[in-house]
Motif scaffolding. Structure first.
Motif, PDB file in Angstrom:
ATOM      1  N   PRO A 102       2.443  -2.538 -10.838  1.00 45.25           N
ATOM      2  CA  PRO A 102       1.624  -2.136 -12.107  1.00 45.25           C
ATOM      3  C   PRO A 102       1.962  -0.848 -12.462  1.00 45.25           C
ATOM      4  CG  PRO A 102       0.242  -3.230 -10.233  1.00 45.25           C
ATOM      5  CD  PRO A 102       1.732  -3.174  -9.642  1.00 45.25           C
ATOM      6  N   LEU A 103       2.443   0.215 -11.462  1.00 41.63           N
ATOM      7  CA  LEU A 103       2.880   1.408 -12.028  1.00 41.63           C
ATOM      8  C   LEU A 103       4.338   1.694 -12.318  1.00 41.63           C
ATOM      9  CD1 LEU A 103       0.997   3.818  -9.288  1.00 41.63           C
ATOM     10  CD2 LEU A 103       0.173   3.194 -11.842  1.00 41.63           C
ATOM     11  N   GLY A 104       4.924   0.771 -12.267  1.00 44.64           N
ATOM     12  CA  GLY A 104       6.491   0.891 -13.028  1.00 44.64           C
ATOM     13  C   GLY A 104       7.279  -0.214 -12.747  1.00 44.64           C
ATOM     14  N   LYS A 105       8.244  -0.228 -13.568  1.00 45.15           N
ATOM     15  CA  LYS A 105       9.181  -1.718 -13.606  1.00 45.15           C
ATOM     16  C   LYS A 105      10.198  -1.667 -12.803  1.00 45.15           C
ATOM     17  CE  LYS A 105      11.803  -4.030 -17.232  1.00 45.15           C
ATOM     18  NZ  LYS A 105      11.621  -5.188 -17.083  1.00 45.15           N
ATOM     19  N   ASN A 106      10.506  -2.811 -11.975  1.00 46.84           N
ATOM     20  CA  ASN A 106      11.773  -2.727 -11.274  1.00 46.84           C
ATOM     21  C   ASN A 106      11.500  -1.523  -9.872  1.00 46.84           C
ATOM     22  OD1 ASN A 106      12.974  -4.815 -12.450  1.00 46.84           O
ATOM     23  ND2 ASN A 106      13.912  -3.485 -14.011  1.00 46.84           N
ATOM     24  N   MET A 107      10.220  -1.277  -9.489  1.00 44.81           N
ATOM     25  CA  MET A 107      10.130  -0.119  -8.572  1.00 44.81           C
ATOM     26  C   MET A 107      10.241  -0.565  -7.216  1.00 44.81           C
ATOM     27  SD  MET A 107       9.765   3.069  -9.440  1.00 44.81           S
ATOM     28  CE  MET A 107       9.889   3.384 -11.233  1.00 44.81           C
ATOM     29  N   ALA A 163       9.637  -0.666   3.850  1.00 41.96           N
ATOM     30  CA  ALA A 163       9.265   0.192   2.461  1.00 41.96           C
ATOM     31  C   ALA A 163      10.391   1.010   1.822  1.00 41.96           C
ATOM     32  CB  ALA A 163       8.029   1.007   2.721  1.00 41.96           C
ATOM     33  N   ALA A 164      10.964   1.698   2.753  1.00 40.25           N
ATOM     34  CA  ALA A 164      12.148   2.939   2.538  1.00 40.25           C
ATOM     35  C   ALA A 164      12.929   1.842   2.037  1.00 40.25           C
ATOM     36  CB  ALA A 164      12.332   3.539   3.440  1.00 40.25           C
ATOM     37  N   ALA A 165      13.574   0.595   2.520  1.00 39.39           N
ATOM     38  CA  ALA A 165      14.510  -0.016   1.907  1.00 39.39           C
ATOM     39  C   ALA A 165      14.481  -0.661   0.639  1.00 39.39           C
ATOM     40  CB  ALA A 165      14.638  -1.222   2.899  1.00 39.39           C
ATOM     41  N   CYS A 166      13.085  -0.759   0.069  1.00 40.75           N
ATOM     42  CA  CYS A 166      12.902  -1.741  -1.093  1.00 40.75           C
ATOM     43  C   CYS A 166      12.266  -0.625  -2.127  1.00 40.75           C
ATOM     44  CB  CYS A 166      11.776  -2.465  -1.002  1.00 40.75           C
ATOM     45  SG  CYS A 166      12.308  -3.992   0.303  1.00 40.75           S
ATOM     46  N   TYR A 167      11.684   0.555  -1.843  1.00 39.12           N
ATOM     47  CA  TYR A 167      11.277   1.584  -2.906  1.00 39.12           C
ATOM     48  C   TYR A 167      12.168   2.170  -3.789  1.00 39.12           C
ATOM     49  CZ  TYR A 167       8.695   5.075  -5.096  1.00 39.12           C
ATOM     50  OH  TYR A 167       8.004   5.918  -6.327  1.00 39.12           O
ATOM     51  N   GLN A 168      12.193   1.656  -5.091  1.00 37.67           N
ATOM     52  CA  GLN A 168      13.517   1.984  -5.919  1.00 37.67           C
ATOM     53  C   GLN A 168      14.635   1.539  -5.399  1.00 37.67           C
ATOM     54  OE1 GLN A 168      13.104   5.564  -8.152  1.00 37.67           O
ATOM     55  NE2 GLN A 168      10.924   5.960  -7.793  1.00 37.67           N
ATOM     56  N   ARG A 169      14.864   0.384  -4.729  1.00 36.42           N
ATOM     57  CA  ARG A 169      16.103  -0.142  -4.134  1.00 36.42           C
ATOM     58  C   ARG A 169      16.730   0.621  -3.028  1.00 36.42           C
ATOM     59  NH1 ARG A 169      17.282  -1.113  -9.612  1.00 36.42           N
ATOM     60  NH2 ARG A 169      16.522  -3.114 -10.305  1.00 36.42           N
ATOM     61  N   ALA A 174       7.768   9.494 -16.323  1.00 39.89           N
ATOM     62  CA  ALA A 174       7.598  10.355 -15.338  1.00 39.89           C
ATOM     63  C   ALA A 174       8.070   9.478 -14.187  1.00 39.89           C
ATOM     64  CB  ALA A 174       6.205  11.051 -15.246  1.00 39.89           C
ATOM     65  N   VAL A 175       7.906   8.286 -14.072  1.00 34.81           N
ATOM     66  CA  VAL A 175       8.173   7.506 -12.748  1.00 34.81           C
ATOM     67  C   VAL A 175       9.540   6.797 -12.800  1.00 34.81           C
ATOM     68  CG1 VAL A 175       5.729   7.260 -12.170  1.00 34.81           C
ATOM     69  CG2 VAL A 175       7.090   5.504 -13.548  1.00 34.81           C
ATOM     70  N   ASP A 176      10.477   7.268 -13.588  1.00 36.34           N
ATOM     71  CA  ASP A 176      11.735   6.766 -13.761  1.00 36.34           C
ATOM     72  C   ASP A 176      12.566   6.907 -12.537  1.00 36.34           C
ATOM     73  OD1 ASP A 176      13.735   5.112 -15.947  1.00 36.34           O
ATOM     74  OD2 ASP A 176      14.857   6.856 -14.920  1.00 36.34           O
ATOM     75  N   LYS A 177      13.424   5.819 -12.174  1.00 31.50           N
ATOM     76  CA  LYS A 177      14.206   6.365 -10.725  1.00 31.50           C
ATOM     77  C   LYS A 177      15.107   7.154 -11.065  1.00 31.50           C
ATOM     78  CE  LYS A 177      15.409   1.676 -10.237  1.00 31.50           C
ATOM     79  NZ  LYS A 177      14.439   0.854 -11.036  1.00 31.50           N
ATOM     80  N   ARG A 216       0.751  -1.154  -0.149  1.00 33.88           N
ATOM     81  CA  ARG A 216      -0.106  -0.239   0.005  1.00 33.88           C
ATOM     82  C   ARG A 216       0.863   1.177  -0.058  1.00 33.88           C
ATOM     83  NH1 ARG A 216      -4.948   0.462   4.081  1.00 33.88           N
ATOM     84  NH2 ARG A 216      -4.682   2.437   3.277  1.00 33.88           N
ATOM     85  N   ILE A 217       2.004   1.179   0.623  1.00 31.98           N
ATOM     86  CA  ILE A 217       2.996   2.388   0.713  1.00 31.98           C
ATOM     87  C   ILE A 217       3.355   2.598  -0.765  1.00 31.98           C
ATOM     88  CG2 ILE A 217       5.059   3.123   1.604  1.00 31.98           C
ATOM     89  CD1 ILE A 217       4.268   1.742   4.100  1.00 31.98           C
ATOM     90  N   PHE A 218       4.013   1.460  -1.424  1.00 34.21           N
ATOM     91  CA  PHE A 218       4.428   1.402  -2.803  1.00 34.21           C
ATOM     92  C   PHE A 218       3.393   2.016  -3.723  1.00 34.21           C
ATOM     93  CE2 PHE A 218       7.109  -2.643  -1.702  1.00 34.21           C
ATOM     94  CZ  PHE A 218       8.195  -1.916  -0.970  1.00 34.21           C
ATOM     95  N   ASP A 219       2.120   1.654  -3.608  1.00 31.82           N
ATOM     96  CA  ASP A 219       1.095   2.072  -4.407  1.00 31.82           C
ATOM     97  C   ASP A 219       1.196   3.836  -4.204  1.00 31.82           C
ATOM     98  OD1 ASP A 219       0.238  -0.343  -4.884  1.00 31.82           O
ATOM     99  OD2 ASP A 219      -1.300  -0.586  -3.711  1.00 31.82           O
ATOM    100  N   ALA A 220       0.964   4.074  -2.972  1.00 34.57           N
ATOM    101  CA  ALA A 220       0.935   5.734  -2.823  1.00 34.57           C
ATOM    102  C   ALA A 220       2.082   6.305  -3.167  1.00 34.57           C
ATOM    103  CB  ALA A 220       0.735   5.847  -1.201  1.00 34.57           C
ATOM    104  N   LEU A 221       3.144   5.639  -3.064  1.00 37.80           N
ATOM    105  CA  LEU A 221       4.496   6.424  -3.487  1.00 37.80           C
ATOM    106  C   LEU A 221       4.467   6.714  -4.971  1.00 37.80           C
ATOM    107  CD1 LEU A 221       7.083   4.679  -1.023  1.00 37.80           C
ATOM    108  CD2 LEU A 221       6.681   7.076  -1.162  1.00 37.80           C
ATOM    109  N   LEU A 222       3.771   5.829  -5.787  1.00 37.87           N
ATOM    110  CA  LEU A 222       4.097   5.276  -7.246  1.00 37.87           C
ATOM    111  C   LEU A 222       2.977   6.387  -7.782  1.00 37.87           C
ATOM    112  CD1 LEU A 222       5.211   1.794  -7.692  1.00 37.87           C
ATOM    113  CD2 LEU A 222       6.377   3.951  -8.597  1.00 37.87           C
ATOM    114  N   GLU A 223       1.545   6.277  -7.071  1.00 42.75           N
ATOM    115  CA  GLU A 223       0.573   7.122  -7.583  1.00 42.75           C
ATOM    116  C   GLU A 223       0.901   8.704  -7.439  1.00 42.75           C
ATOM    117  OE1 GLU A 223      -2.383   5.818  -4.993  1.00 42.75           O
ATOM    118  OE2 GLU A 223      -2.540   3.861  -6.210  1.00 42.75           O
ATOM    119  N   ARG A 224       1.713   8.784  -6.400  1.00 45.09           N
ATOM    120  CA  ARG A 224       2.077  10.315  -6.235  1.00 45.09           C
ATOM    121  C   ARG A 224       3.393  10.588  -6.702  1.00 45.09           C
ATOM    122  NH1 ARG A 224       0.207  10.539   0.215  1.00 45.09           N
ATOM    123  NH2 ARG A 224      -1.975   9.440  -0.171  1.00 45.09           N
TER     124      ARG A 224
END
Lengths: 362, 362
Positions: free
Chosen positions: B146-151, A112-118, B318-321, A81-89
């Motif tokens: 769903p909103l981005g690859k390797n996110m 979530a911080a550890a894994c979001y965009q690595r 727009a969502v690229d790392k 759910r955190i990933f969803d919010a981060l990506l939607e925003r």
């Protein structure tokens, strides 16, 4: 305000401890790298402190995400759910997450911080005693799995920990006690003088005397900081922080997450580990009684639930992270103030503790 | 057999490249710490190579987990299936995961290894050209959202990479070509002589000449190894490895994951990035044609799908790392063999490439 530093080279970070820190913008800004900040909290803590924190940080309501409260939500689904919010925003890799809440929020948001965009930055703002003295310090993050607690996670250090003692005023009695269990743990594993101080000040802590709380949080954090600095990735010494936790995790998993608070389960687990230490001739029996007595004075349970028989404990203890090649390993006490590293224990002694402790104990 | 070393201090690891390595137990055992090993593969690669690898490692069938094949399964749910299997089978923190398959398997298994009990060992056994030259080297792991690859992912280095060139014999034509796209990328970003070599040997690669393949894999890995060693956590230089990928990821996401192979999408993206480089006066227009020509000779697409208009690209880009604070940043070419670091690009030039490239291009 007190400042401790967790010394981890390039990943070193400060812990600020004091009253009213939620309003101190100057403590936050040096640790926020980009323009995008999201405050993640839950539906119990949010109504109490979210508005104030957003005002301090100059953020709109849309910069917040409010999750449901409770250990049962400490799952991969909630992280998603955190990933969803981060990506939607459209949060980018140089965004910062702020975890406002107890240990569950800290663990989820940190993971979530550890894994979001690595890996992105995060700041811990612990609002429970347990989180202030334990889960916000050391970089362990993660979530539960139906087959085991904290089985999925990462080591990811926060940029800063901001522990506002004033937030403990709204903490329910039972959660305060559960936090005291972890405070007592530091005395047991490496700080005998602190254990004695706790025997003298347990009532002051229970009535939330600010000076006693500040001292206990600072001394607990200092103990944990020293252990973590010596062993960031849990190769050795750090394992002693898990004293009582193998039994405790079994209780939490066996009874269903959320039935026992983490600190309550650990309190029972510390009694069991102390009993086992005495059975193995490591710890005088009178010290087991001293430990049980202090935990009981803190309002904590000291005997396992009747529904947890020995087989149930063994089943859940078999998946503990300290185990190696199928063998159960435990941290024991040699005296109050000195814990052993994890060691394999004789099966019959463990079973004796599991079968007899509840009946013969305090 | 060739051995390269990725130099990352305490996390350094070897890459073995050669024919018949799946049967070389001596290559695996030095990199396996405990007794518990799980081989994770998919239902396409498994029937071809799983039995042989289990025999090499002396493991029973129960030590394997076979996942469904395909990029659309590169999700958090699939990672959770690995956690389920590890916990059901009581794998402890000193277990080792072996990833047998292409880039998707490597990314999923690597991420599972990064998060299981906060990090366990894993070995990469890449069986596609793409995985051998790209995704098995460098420690990037993760899954799509769903909103981005390797996110969602982690940096987690393998203990070893064992690239058996013989496994490429069973690779479908289209996947071989997709792998060649990443091989060509190394020539473009930092190795002009290799690009020239590829212009001379592209047909040999397409007919799977073993010497040509071995040379291409080794030289690609060496290029990637040098970049990764200089910048493990993608603070700077490493970003050039993503040349063409921002456009490519947009195609993969916009068309639905799995419709275009990663290498096919990157081939188109490299043409778009080259076109944009020429528009900005960085790259001679004739080099754009040279790049498109080699990619076309490799059997790869060089123009974007008609269904992807400029707005669709911009939405996904727009969502690229690499973006910072909402601004799109891209890697460009200054000449064949020299890429720029990510830089903000003028919106009108980007839009010109997106709107006109497909029509005016090769």
């Amino acid at each position: 305000m007190k400042t401790l530093t967790i010394d981890l080279g390039a990943r070193s970070y400060p812990i600020y401890i004091g009253t009213g820190l939620l309003s101190r913008r100057d403590l936050f800004t040096p640790h926020i790298g980009g323009e995008q900040v999201m405050v993640v909290t839950n539906d119990v803590v949010g109504p109490l402190y979210l508005e104030r924190l957003l005002a301090t940080l100059g953020l709109p309501d849309e910069a917040a995400l409010v999750l449901p409260d409770g250990e049962r939500h400490k799952t991969l689904e909630t992280v998603n759910r955190i990933f969803d919010a981060l990506l939607e925003r459209r949060y980018s890799r140089n965004a910062t997450l702020v975890a406002l809440g107890g240990g569950v929020i800290g663990d989820i948001v940190g993971f979530a911080a550890a894994c979001y965009q690595r890996g992105i930055d995060f700041i811990q703002v612990p609002t429970t005693l347990l989180a202030q003295v334990d889960s916000s310090v050391g970089g362990k993050t993660g979530v539960n799995h139906p087959l085991g607690k904290n089985m999925i996670g990462a080591f990811h250090q926060p940029r800063a920990v901001i522990a506002d003692i004033a937030t403990l005023d709204t903490l329910p009695e039972r959660e305060l006690q559960a936090g005291i269990a972890e405070v007592i743990k530091y005395g047991l594993i490496r700080d005998a003088p602190f254990f004695t101080w706790l025997e003298d000040h347990i009532e002051a802590l229970r009535r939330r005397d600010p000076d006693a709380l500040t001292y206990a949080v600072e001394r607990s954090c200092r103990n944990k900081a020293e252990v973590v600095a010596a062993d960031e990735r849990e190769g050795g010494l750090r394992a002693i922080l898990n004293f009582g936790h193998t039994f405790g995790h079994a209780i939490e998993a066996g009874m269903g997450y959320g039935r026992y608070l983490h600190g309550e389960a650990v309190a029972i687990g510390m009694c069991q580990a102390a009993d086992l230490s005495a059975r193995l001739g490591l710890l005088p029996r009178r010290d087991v009684q001293r430990i049980e007595s202090l935990l009981a004075r803190a309002g904590l349970p000291t005997t396992p639930p009747a529904a947890m028989d020995g087989a149930a404990f063994l089943r859940h203890m078999a998946v503990d992270k300290k185990n190696r090649d199928g063998q159960i390993r435990l941290i024991l006490l040699e005296e109050i103030g000195r814990a052993t590293l994890p060691r394999p224990v004789p099966r019959e002694s463990l079973e004796a503790t599991l079968h007899e402790y509840g009946r013969s104990g305090a």
